[in-house]
Design a protein around this motif. Structure first.
Motif, PDB file in Angstrom:
ATOM      1  N   HIS A 297       0.848  -1.189   0.000  1.00  0.00           N
ATOM      2  CA  HIS A 297       0.000   0.000   0.000  1.00  0.00           C
ATOM      3  C   HIS A 297       0.889   1.246   0.000  1.00  0.00           C
ATOM      4  O   HIS A 297       1.737   1.411   0.881  1.00  0.00           O
ATOM      5  N   ILE A 298       0.688   2.119  -0.968  1.00  0.00           N
ATOM      6  CA  ILE A 298       1.493   3.327  -1.099  1.00  0.00           C
ATOM      7  C   ILE A 298       0.598   4.555  -0.912  1.00  0.00           C
ATOM      8  O   ILE A 298      -0.510   4.617  -1.467  1.00  0.00           O
ATOM      9  N   ALA A 299       1.075   5.523  -0.119  1.00  0.00           N
ATOM     10  CA  ALA A 299       0.307   6.742   0.150  1.00  0.00           C
ATOM     11  C   ALA A 299      -0.154   7.386  -1.159  1.00  0.00           C
ATOM     12  O   ALA A 299       0.650   7.589  -2.072  1.00  0.00           O
ATOM     13  N   ASP A 300      -1.429   7.725  -1.244  1.00  0.00           N
ATOM     14  CA  ASP A 300      -2.007   8.295  -2.457  1.00  0.00           C
ATOM     15  C   ASP A 300      -1.822   9.809  -2.459  1.00  0.00           C
ATOM     16  O   ASP A 300      -2.772  10.584  -2.319  1.00  0.00           O
ATOM     17  N   VAL A 301      -0.589  10.228  -2.645  1.00  0.00           N
ATOM     18  CA  VAL A 301      -0.266  11.661  -2.649  1.00  0.00           C
ATOM     19  C   VAL A 301      -0.937  12.361  -3.820  1.00  0.00           C
ATOM     20  O   VAL A 301      -1.358  13.519  -3.718  1.00  0.00           O
ATOM     21  N   ALA A 302      -1.070  11.662  -4.941  1.00  0.00           N
ATOM     22  CA  ALA A 302      -1.661  12.269  -6.139  1.00  0.00           C
ATOM     23  C   ALA A 302      -3.089  12.723  -5.901  1.00  0.00           C
ATOM     24  O   ALA A 302      -3.570  13.654  -6.574  1.00  0.00           O
ATOM     25  N   HIS A 303      -3.785  12.099  -4.959  1.00  0.00           N
ATOM     26  CA  HIS A 303      -5.163  12.504  -4.651  1.00  0.00           C
ATOM     27  C   HIS A 303      -5.212  13.908  -4.064  1.00  0.00           C
ATOM     28  O   HIS A 303      -6.183  14.640  -4.277  1.00  0.00           O
ATOM     29  N   PHE A 304      -4.178  14.286  -3.330  1.00  0.00           N
ATOM     30  CA  PHE A 304      -4.167  15.577  -2.641  1.00  0.00           C
ATOM     31  C   PHE A 304      -3.336  16.638  -3.366  1.00  0.00           C
ATOM     32  O   PHE A 304      -3.432  17.821  -3.028  1.00  0.00           O
ATOM     33  N   VAL A 305      -2.516  16.235  -4.318  1.00  0.00           N
ATOM     34  CA  VAL A 305      -1.660  17.186  -5.036  1.00  0.00           C
ATOM     35  C   VAL A 305      -2.052  17.176  -6.513  1.00  0.00           C
ATOM     36  O   VAL A 305      -1.582  16.336  -7.281  1.00  0.00           O
ATOM     37  N   PRO A 306      -2.929  18.079  -6.924  1.00  0.00           N
ATOM     38  CA  PRO A 306      -3.357  18.111  -8.329  1.00  0.00           C
ATOM     39  C   PRO A 306      -2.204  18.494  -9.250  1.00  0.00           C
ATOM     40  O   PRO A 306      -1.300  19.246  -8.877  1.00  0.00           O
ATOM     41  N   LYS A 307      -2.268  17.969 -10.464  1.00  0.00           N
ATOM     42  CA  LYS A 307      -1.276  18.319 -11.477  1.00  0.00           C
ATOM     43  C   LYS A 307      -1.335  19.812 -11.769  1.00  0.00           C
ATOM     44  O   LYS A 307      -2.417  20.403 -11.856  1.00  0.00           O
ATOM     45  N   ASN A 308      -0.139  20.431 -11.888  1.00  0.00           N
ATOM     46  CA  ASN A 308       0.027  21.861 -12.202  1.00  0.00           C
ATOM     47  C   ASN A 308      -0.389  22.796 -11.073  1.00  0.00           C
ATOM     48  O   ASN A 308      -0.479  24.010 -11.273  1.00  0.00           O
ATOM     49  N   SER A 309      -0.662  22.253  -9.873  1.00  0.00           N
ATOM     50  CA  SER A 309      -0.897  23.118  -8.711  1.00  0.00           C
ATOM     51  C   SER A 309       0.433  23.718  -8.268  1.00  0.00           C
ATOM     52  O   SER A 309       1.509  23.321  -8.732  1.00  0.00           O
ATOM     53  N   ALA A 310       0.389  24.689  -7.357  1.00  0.00           N
ATOM     54  CA  ALA A 310       1.621  25.317  -6.867  1.00  0.00           C
ATOM     55  C   ALA A 310       2.511  24.285  -6.181  1.00  0.00           C
ATOM     56  O   ALA A 310       3.743  24.294  -6.354  1.00  0.00           O
ATOM     57  N   ILE A 311       1.896  23.378  -5.413  1.00  0.00           N
ATOM     58  CA  ILE A 311       2.673  22.329  -4.738  1.00  0.00           C
ATOM     59  C   ILE A 311       3.307  21.403  -5.762  1.00  0.00           C
ATOM     60  O   ILE A 311       4.478  21.011  -5.643  1.00  0.00           O
ATOM     61  N   ASP A 312       2.560  21.060  -6.798  1.00  0.00           N
ATOM     62  CA  ASP A 312       3.066  20.158  -7.831  1.00  0.00           C
ATOM     63  C   ASP A 312       4.231  20.785  -8.590  1.00  0.00           C
ATOM     64  O   ASP A 312       5.236  20.113  -8.854  1.00  0.00           O
ATOM     65  N   LYS A 313       4.131  22.047  -8.938  1.00  0.00           N
ATOM     66  CA  LYS A 313       5.211  22.724  -9.662  1.00  0.00           C
ATOM     67  C   LYS A 313       6.483  22.800  -8.812  1.00  0.00           C
ATOM     68  O   LYS A 313       7.588  22.616  -9.325  1.00  0.00           O
ATOM     69  N   GLU A 314       6.303  23.058  -7.513  1.00  0.00           N
ATOM     70  CA  GLU A 314       7.472  23.109  -6.625  1.00  0.00           C
ATOM     71  C   GLU A 314       8.080  21.716  -6.462  1.00  0.00           C
ATOM     72  O   GLU A 314       9.304  21.565  -6.409  1.00  0.00           O
ATOM     73  N   ALA A 315       7.222  20.687  -6.395  1.00  0.00           N
ATOM     74  CA  ALA A 315       7.721  19.315  -6.276  1.00  0.00           C
ATOM     75  C   ALA A 315       8.529  18.927  -7.508  1.00  0.00           C
ATOM     76  O   ALA A 315       9.579  18.278  -7.398  1.00  0.00           O
ATOM     77  N   LEU A 316       8.068  19.322  -8.695  1.00  0.00           N
ATOM     78  CA  LEU A 316       8.815  19.041  -9.918  1.00  0.00           C
ATOM     79  C   LEU A 316      10.143  19.782  -9.918  1.00  0.00           C
ATOM     80  O   LEU A 316      11.173  19.232 -10.333  1.00  0.00           O
ATOM     81  N   HIS A 317      10.142  21.034  -9.448  1.00  0.00           N
ATOM     82  CA  HIS A 317      11.382  21.809  -9.388  1.00  0.00           C
ATOM     83  C   HIS A 317      12.405  21.136  -8.472  1.00  0.00           C
ATOM     84  O   HIS A 317      13.588  21.067  -8.799  1.00  0.00           O
ATOM     85  N   ARG A 318      11.931  20.618  -7.332  1.00  0.00           N
ATOM     86  CA  ARG A 318      12.846  19.951  -6.391  1.00  0.00           C
ATOM     87  C   ARG A 318      13.207  18.543  -6.866  1.00  0.00           C
ATOM     88  O   ARG A 318      14.329  18.088  -6.660  1.00  0.00           O
ATOM     89  N   GLY A 319      12.236  17.854  -7.443  1.00  0.00           N
ATOM     90  CA  GLY A 319      12.487  16.528  -7.995  1.00  0.00           C
ATOM     91  C   GLY A 319      12.481  15.407  -6.985  1.00  0.00           C
ATOM     92  O   GLY A 319      12.059  14.298  -7.274  1.00  0.00           O
ATOM     93  N   ASN A 320      12.954  15.695  -5.776  1.00  0.00           N
ATOM     94  CA  ASN A 320      13.042  14.666  -4.733  1.00  0.00           C
ATOM     95  C   ASN A 320      13.338  15.346  -3.400  1.00  0.00           C
ATOM     96  O   ASN A 320      13.723  16.509  -3.360  1.00  0.00           O
ATOM     97  N   SER A 321      13.160  14.622  -2.327  1.00  0.00           N
ATOM     98  CA  SER A 321      13.570  15.107  -1.014  1.00  0.00           C
ATOM     99  C   SER A 321      15.082  14.951  -0.891  1.00  0.00           C
ATOM    100  O   SER A 321      15.689  14.113  -1.554  1.00  0.00           O
ATOM    101  N   ILE A 322      15.678  15.777  -0.040  1.00  0.00           N
ATOM    102  CA  ILE A 322      17.132  15.785   0.120  1.00  0.00           C
ATOM    103  C   ILE A 322      17.456  15.504   1.583  1.00  0.00           C
ATOM    104  O   ILE A 322      16.912  16.162   2.477  1.00  0.00           O
ATOM    105  N   TYR A 323      18.360  14.560   1.815  1.00  0.00           N
ATOM    106  CA  TYR A 323      18.680  14.126   3.172  1.00  0.00           C
ATOM    107  C   TYR A 323      20.105  14.538   3.518  1.00  0.00           C
ATOM    108  O   TYR A 323      21.073  13.838   3.175  1.00  0.00           O
ATOM    109  N   LEU A 324      20.224  15.686   4.194  1.00  0.00           N
ATOM    110  CA  LEU A 324      21.528  16.143   4.660  1.00  0.00           C
ATOM    111  C   LEU A 324      21.804  15.578   6.051  1.00  0.00           C
ATOM    112  O   LEU A 324      20.949  14.917   6.656  1.00  0.00           O
ATOM    113  N   VAL A 325      22.987  15.852   6.557  1.00  0.00           N
ATOM    114  CA  VAL A 325      23.385  15.284   7.848  1.00  0.00           C
ATOM    115  C   VAL A 325      22.436  15.692   8.962  1.00  0.00           C
ATOM    116  O   VAL A 325      22.043  14.876   9.794  1.00  0.00           O
TER     117      VAL A 325
END
Length: 757
Positions: A297-325
């Motif tokens: 079972h995988i969290a259904d993030v797509a249900h809450f983050v519509p395509k081309n929304s502000a959150i979606d555009k920022e997520a595409l810009h970042r591409g992934n989460s970053i894990y620093l020390v």
């Protein structure tokens, strides 16, 4: 001679026009077809057009089957990399020999710019200096600037302000031409971000506009912010994104339950690191007549983050989460990741479920997907599950979950063995480093993490789900962002073989099966880690593509990322594609959209990996600097991982800290490298060092800013007395000279001249 049809001629003109773009880099035929948006039905025409153009001398086929315009007589295009000594090394697009670029001949080129150069005529070196091994060149023009923004330290003179870049390879201070108004007056010694202006005159200073004030350089938090900004990332979200996140529901609404399969009665649990705050995957296991039903079972993030929304555009810009020390920079705001999207225990959550039927012998015989509602019964961590596997009892794990884990464990072992033994998937053991921070924010200790069975259990479940989704999209002939890992090229295979030979391993791998044979041979041997590194460093990086090129390491023909939509954007895209397919809807992405997203996510993943490694390197260097101040200099056990012209590149066994043992510090002999640069041998006594050797070293110097850590061999005085072999006899009539500490000479001592007045 038959004239080409107008259609073929038109395609040839398109090819030449595309390749004449200054930003064009040599591409293989499939990549060229994608870049030119040529339909799959026209691929044969493209092949014939390239052959015709090559016959006419208008294009050339380069190494690795890449196509480009023929080089002009005067200029060559490629990438220039500036060394810490100020000169450049130019690598042509065609992959031929590298060029040496003197500092003054770099002109306006900066580190990793794409430039065109002209070859300089060979010249005789100054007397007493060795000839250059590489041909020389001079930069003619900058075709593409790698660094558009630079992070550095702000300084002032009585007449102007300037920025000293953190990346010392840029080689130029940046004159402050302007400061954005909202920043106001920025004090000295603040780290800033400066956007570079156009620069085409090397006799004028490099300049730019300050666009961000990160903070004072002494602030420990600023160091990590600088690493993020240098790679194009920001920790904080914009007000628009945060405002959109605040509007998201904190609890599920009645409309959220519609059109979903209710799986809340199914026993479900999550297993994550102890420090995790967001949970994007959960599993269930049920016994069925023909084996087992494993549900991921995988969290259904797509249900809450519509395509081309502000959150979606920022997520595409970042591409992934970053894990620093010391922090995690999330791809989407924490209001979503830790609350409504996270599969927290004892609450209803929306998921996208992959149900797989697996036989007792580990074969996946059926799979289906659905949008679901789940209710996690327990939140476990890897240490808990590993302790259970090791025979310890844990009252905090419900008995029903314990029973499911005990049934899942042998099933996953069978699946893993099938993937590695039968399918030939590579099983490289690459330990990870974890920096344990103290209350003061500094590194208190460094631990080397090992792959545990509890982690492997979840990993195998996720691999199965990713493969199942890839197969479903492929059967429907839908586009997808494929996770690809290409096979090593000929040069990589050759270097891999040379390094393994240097370790004393009689192997010259040329296939994945050959690599697995080596891994099996060295399993449990002291040189296992060195052999793993020799293989790993000669494999290509994995990435994303619109084409299913296969995954060499995992031995999958088709593979996608589906299981981490909270922290990887390609997974979010795959969720949207899968949802549309399940609902018989319209494809949400066109082929060119997929290509652009794949390229962006490959780039951001590369930058994120670099940022994560830099954060570890910074904190680890600070850790060893503090040890040096305390007098805790060793000895440390290290492994030789590379032989360089100036010394031995070593890696400490406990922390994987890398450093240099300079040949100038090894005072017993002068050392020369073999042709493959895998071994250094003393010219006088014959003692040698090679890749894989285990040595004892002492810490002698740490430069945090440059991330240089230097070591000396432990007990150098005693070591130098252990001479192997006999010294060569000195021939009569000739003086034998051997370098000693870089300047002393053996032979007749020169007579002292008297100071006659």
């Amino acid at each position: 001679m038959k004239q080409p049809s107008s259609k073929k001629a038109g395609l040839q003109e398109r090819i030449l026009k595309h390749m004449s773009n200054p930003k064009y880099r040599p591409l293989s035929r499939p990549d060229l077809a994608k870049a030119m948006r040529i339909h799959s039905k026209e691929r044969n025409q493209l092949r014939q057009a390239l052959i015709n153009l090559e016959t006419a001398g208008k294009v050339v086929s380069l190494r690795k089957n890449r196509w480009a315009l023929p080089e002009t007589r005067d200029t060559i295009a490629g990438i220039v990399r500036v060394t810490d000594k100020g000169f450049g090394i130019f690598t042509p697009d065609c992959g031929k020999e590298e060029f040496y670029i003197a500092k003054d001949d770099l002109k306006c080129a900066l580190h990793e710019d794409r430039v065109s150069i002209e070859r300089l005529p060979a010249k005789k070196p100054p007397r007493g200096r060795p000839a250059f091994r590489n041909p020389e060149g001079r930069v003619v023009s900058v075709l593409e600037r790698k660094a558009q923004e630079v992070v550095g330290l702000l300084k002032r003179t009585p007449y102007y302000a300037y920025v000293i870049p953190d990346n010392l390879r840029l080689g130029h201070d940046v004159r402050v031409a302007d400061v954005e108004k909202e920043l106001g007056e920025i004090p000295d010694d603040h780290k800033v971000v400066i956007r570079l202006n156009e620069w085409d005159d090397p006799f004028k200073p490099l300049s730019g506009t300050v666009i961000e004030d990160i903070g004072h350089s002494d602030d420990p938090n600023v160091e990590m912010q600088c690493i993020l900004r240098a790679h194009g990332f920001r920790q904080n979200f914009s007000e628009e994104v945060l405002a959109e996140a605040e509007k998201m529901p904190h609890e599920l609404r009645p409309e959220d339950y519609e059109g979903r399969t209710d799986l809340r009665e199914r026993l479900t649990f999550t297993i994550d690191p102890e420090t995790a705050r967001d949970f994007d995957d959960a599993i269930s296991l049920e016994k069925v007549s023909n084996g087992w039903k494993l549900s991921v079972h995988i969290a259904d993030v797509a249900h809450f983050v519509p395509k081309n929304s502000a959150i979606d555009k920022e997520a595409l810009h970042r591409g992934n989460s970053i894990y620093l020390v010391d922090r995690v920079v999330m791809m989407i705001p924490p209001e979503l990741t830790t609350k409504i999207c996270s599969l927290n225990p004892n609450v209803d959550r929306l998921a996208h479920t992959v149900e797989m039927t697996i036989t007792e012998n580990g074969q996946m015989v059926a799979a289906q997907t659905c949008r679901s509602i789940i209710h996690s019964d327990a939140r476990l961590n890897y240490d808990q599950v590993q302790a259970l596997f090791d025979g310890e009892t844990d009252d905090q794990i419900p008995a029903s979950v314990v029973e499911a884990l005990k049934a899942l464990r042998p099933l996953i072992r069978t699946i893993r063995k099938l993937r590695t033994d039968d399918d030939g998937s590579l099983e490289l053991d690459t330990p990870q480093i974890k920096c344990i921070l103290g209350k003061d924010g500094k590194v208190a200790s460094i631990e080397k993490g090992e792959a545990k069975e509890a982690y492997q259990l979840i990993e195998e479940c996720m691999l199965l789900a990713n493969v199942a989704v890839a197969r479903k999209l492929k059967e429907a002939q839908w586009p997808a962002i494929h996770r690809i890992h290409e096979e090593p090229d000929a040069e990589m295979w050759a270097q891999m073989g040379a390094e393994l030979q240097a370790l004393g391993i009689d192997a010259l791998p040329a296939t994945r099966a050959d690599i697995n044979a080596v891994l099996e041979k060295v399993a449990g041997h002291p040189m296992e880690y060195s052999a793993n590194m020799a293989i790993l460093t000669n494999l290509k990086r994995a990435g994303y593509s619109a084409e299913p090129a296969g995954h060499f390491g995992l031995a999958f023909d088709d593979y996608v990322h589906f299981t981490s939509p909270i922290r990887r954007y390609p997974d979010l895209v795959v969720h949207r594609l899968l949802t549309a397919l399940e609902q018989n809807g319209k494809q949400p992405y066109r082929s060119n959209d997929i290509e652009a997203i794949a390229a962006q996510c490959t780039r951001t993943e590369t930058e994120a990996d670099a940022a994560e490694k830099e954060s570890i390197a910074l904190r680890r260097a600070e850790y060893y600097r503090d040890l040096l101040y305390k007098g805790e200099t060793g000895p440390y056990t290290a492994c030789v991982i590379k032989v360089l012209g100036k010394g031995l590149l070593i890696e400490l066994e406990d922390t994987l800290q890398r450093g240099l043992v300079a040949f100038s510090s090894i005072t017993d002999d002068r050392y020369e490298l073999n042709a493959s640069k895998t071994k250094a041998t003393g010219t006088r006594w014959g003692k040698s060092f090679q890749i894989g050797d285990e040595i004892e070293v002492d810490l002698v110097k740490v430069d945090v800013q440059r991330n240089f850590v230097d070591f000396h061999l432990t007990g150098q005085e005693q070591f130098s007395a252990k001479k192997k072999g006999k010294p060569q006899r000195r021939k009569k009539g000739k003086k034998q000279t051997v370098a000693f500490n870089g300047n002393a000479k053996y032979g007749k001592k020169p007579k002292k001249r008297r100071n006659r007045k």
